[in-house]
Design a protein around this motif. Structure first.
Motif, PDB file in Angstrom:
ATOM      1  N   ILE A 168       0.877  -1.177   0.000  1.00 48.09           N
ATOM      2  CA  ILE A 168       0.000   0.000   0.000  1.00 48.09           C
ATOM      3  C   ILE A 168       0.904   1.214   0.000  1.00 48.09           C
ATOM      4  CG2 ILE A 168      -1.806   1.268   1.219  1.00 48.09           C
ATOM      5  CD1 ILE A 168      -2.677  -1.392   2.469  1.00 48.09           C
ATOM      6  N   ASP A 169       0.868   1.984  -1.085  1.00 52.70           N
ATOM      7  CA  ASP A 169       1.756   3.141  -1.164  1.00 52.70           C
ATOM      8  C   ASP A 169       1.207   4.318  -0.351  1.00 52.70           C
ATOM      9  OD1 ASP A 169      -0.159   4.448  -2.755  1.00 52.70           O
ATOM     10  OD2 ASP A 169       0.865   3.982  -4.624  1.00 52.70           O
ATOM     11  N   ALA A 170       2.023   5.352  -0.230  1.00 50.60           N
ATOM     12  CA  ALA A 170       1.686   6.503   0.622  1.00 50.60           C
ATOM     13  C   ALA A 170       0.400   7.196   0.171  1.00 50.60           C
ATOM     14  CB  ALA A 170       2.850   7.490   0.642  1.00 50.60           C
ATOM     15  N   LYS A 171       0.181   7.291  -1.128  1.00 46.65           N
ATOM     16  CA  LYS A 171      -1.016   7.973  -1.650  1.00 46.65           C
ATOM     17  C   LYS A 171      -2.284   7.262  -1.164  1.00 46.65           C
ATOM     18  CE  LYS A 171      -3.467   8.899  -5.931  1.00 46.65           C
ATOM     19  NZ  LYS A 171      -3.531   8.628  -7.360  1.00 46.65           N
TER      20      LYS A 171
ATOM     21  N   ASN B 223      -8.774  -3.571   9.210  1.00 47.48           N
ATOM     22  CA  ASN B 223      -9.593  -4.511   8.425  1.00 47.48           C
ATOM     23  C   ASN B 223      -9.782  -4.009   7.002  1.00 47.48           C
ATOM     24  OD1 ASN B 223      -9.845  -6.123  10.681  1.00 47.48           O
ATOM     25  ND2 ASN B 223     -11.869  -5.368  11.216  1.00 47.48           N
ATOM     26  N   TRP B 224     -10.061  -2.724   6.845  1.00 45.51           N
ATOM     27  CA  TRP B 224     -10.255  -2.145   5.515  1.00 45.51           C
ATOM     28  C   TRP B 224      -8.999  -2.294   4.662  1.00 45.51           C
ATOM     29  CZ3 TRP B 224     -12.687   3.236   7.017  1.00 45.51           C
ATOM     30  CH2 TRP B 224     -13.948   3.032   7.581  1.00 45.51           C
ATOM     31  N   LEU B 225      -7.844  -2.028   5.266  1.00 45.60           N
ATOM     32  CA  LEU B 225      -6.589  -2.149   4.520  1.00 45.60           C
ATOM     33  C   LEU B 225      -6.329  -3.598   4.111  1.00 45.60           C
ATOM     34  CD1 LEU B 225      -4.402   0.292   6.622  1.00 45.60           C
ATOM     35  CD2 LEU B 225      -5.251   0.676   4.293  1.00 45.60           C
TER      36      LEU B 225
ATOM     37  N   ARG C 280      -4.091  -9.367  -9.078  1.00 44.56           N
ATOM     38  CA  ARG C 280      -2.652  -9.454  -9.365  1.00 44.56           C
ATOM     39  C   ARG C 280      -1.991  -8.087  -9.456  1.00 44.56           C
ATOM     40  NH1 ARG C 280      -1.408 -14.472 -13.358  1.00 44.56           N
ATOM     41  NH2 ARG C 280      -0.953 -15.831 -11.620  1.00 44.56           N
ATOM     42  N   HIS C 281      -2.419  -7.163  -8.623  1.00 41.06           N
ATOM     43  CA  HIS C 281      -1.774  -5.852  -8.557  1.00 41.06           C
ATOM     44  C   HIS C 281      -0.630  -5.924  -7.553  1.00 41.06           C
ATOM     45  CE1 HIS C 281      -5.934  -3.996  -9.652  1.00 41.06           C
ATOM     46  NE2 HIS C 281      -5.330  -4.511 -10.701  1.00 41.06           N
ATOM     47  N   ALA C 282       0.476  -5.299  -7.874  1.00 40.97           N
ATOM     48  CA  ALA C 282       1.612  -5.255  -6.953  1.00 40.97           C
ATOM     49  C   ALA C 282       1.347  -4.277  -5.813  1.00 40.97           C
ATOM     50  CB  ALA C 282       2.881  -4.855  -7.696  1.00 40.97           C
ATOM     51  N   ASN C 283       0.520  -3.276  -6.090  1.00 37.67           N
ATOM     52  CA  ASN C 283       0.147  -2.270  -5.097  1.00 37.67           C
ATOM     53  C   ASN C 283      -1.365  -2.109  -5.081  1.00 37.67           C
ATOM     54  OD1 ASN C 283       2.813  -1.210  -4.282  1.00 37.67           O
ATOM     55  ND2 ASN C 283       2.935  -0.620  -6.447  1.00 37.67           N
TER      56      ASN C 283
ATOM     57  N   ALA D  39      -8.826   1.998  -7.375  1.00 40.06           N
ATOM     58  CA  ALA D  39      -9.999   1.174  -7.700  1.00 40.06           C
ATOM     59  C   ALA D  39     -10.194   0.056  -6.682  1.00 40.06           C
ATOM     60  CB  ALA D  39      -9.859   0.593  -9.108  1.00 40.06           C
ATOM     61  N   ASP D  40      -9.095  -0.511  -6.192  1.00 46.90           N
ATOM     62  CA  ASP D  40      -9.180  -1.563  -5.168  1.00 46.90           C
ATOM     63  C   ASP D  40      -9.744  -0.986  -3.874  1.00 46.90           C
ATOM     64  OD1 ASP D  40      -7.888  -3.357  -6.966  1.00 46.90           O
ATOM     65  OD2 ASP D  40      -5.935  -2.601  -6.304  1.00 46.90           O
ATOM     66  N   TRP D  41      -9.278   0.203  -3.503  1.00 47.51           N
ATOM     67  CA  TRP D  41      -9.773   0.863  -2.292  1.00 47.51           C
ATOM     68  C   TRP D  41     -11.272   1.164  -2.435  1.00 47.51           C
ATOM     69  CZ3 TRP D  41      -8.666   1.114   2.523  1.00 47.51           C
ATOM     70  CH2 TRP D  41      -9.290   2.063   3.330  1.00 47.51           C
ATOM     71  N   GLN D  42     -11.667   1.630  -3.597  1.00 48.59           N
ATOM     72  CA  GLN D  42     -13.078   1.938  -3.819  1.00 48.59           C
ATOM     73  C   GLN D  42     -13.943   0.684  -3.782  1.00 48.59           C
ATOM     74  OE1 GLN D  42     -12.569   4.171  -7.448  1.00 48.59           O
ATOM     75  NE2 GLN D  42     -12.557   6.118  -6.342  1.00 48.59           N
ATOM     76  N   LYS D  43     -13.441  -0.433  -4.301  1.00 46.30           N
ATOM     77  CA  LYS D  43     -14.176  -1.702  -4.215  1.00 46.30           C
ATOM     78  C   LYS D  43     -14.358  -2.105  -2.761  1.00 46.30           C
ATOM     79  CE  LYS D  43     -12.744  -3.744  -8.607  1.00 46.30           C
ATOM     80  NZ  LYS D  43     -11.924  -4.802  -9.229  1.00 46.30           N
TER      81      LYS D  43
END
Length: 117
Positions: free
Chosen positions: A51-54, A80-82, A93-96, A100-104
């Motif tokens: 999980i990058d800083a952004k 839990n959310w993270l 298969r995302h490295a970060n 879109a993943d956060w929104q899902k």
């Protein structure tokens, strides 16, 4: 649950939803479905995901806003959310973790809250 990210041979896996610790109907679920689900989970575990800083800053902001609205939200909820966001990213298969993943994850959280009302 689709196989888009992990390249399984079956387009969809039957996943039983749980409510109050009890599974919904097991009808229509066979050993092959369970094997595919196990494969999906094992493959997701092997993929490293960061999980990058952004995204971290977005997550903190969303947590603070949610906490201001609902005092029952704790630091454990953010953890839990993270974790869920990382699992979503891994399944694709995302490295970060991507936005879109956060929104899902946020959509899943909304559905979970509504389901448990």
């Amino acid at each position: 649950l689709t196989n888009k990210g992990l390249g399984m041979s079956k387009a969809q896996i039957n996943v039983n939803l749980f409510r109050n610790g009890q599974p919904k109907s097991m009808k229509g679920t066979n050993e092959e479905d369970f094997d595919l689900w196990r494969y999906y989970i094992q493959t997701a575990r092997l993929n490293d995901c960061q999980i990058d800083a952004k995204i971290c800053n977005i997550a903190k902001k969303d947590w603070v806003e949610s906490r201001q609205i609902d005092k029952s939200i704790t630091p454990n909820c953010l953890n839990n959310w993270l974790t869920i966001a990382k699992l979503i990213a891994k399944s694709e298969r995302h490295a970060n973790v991507e936005l879109a993943d956060w929104q899902k994850m946020k959509e899943l959280e909304k559905k979970r809250k509504k389901y448990n009302e």
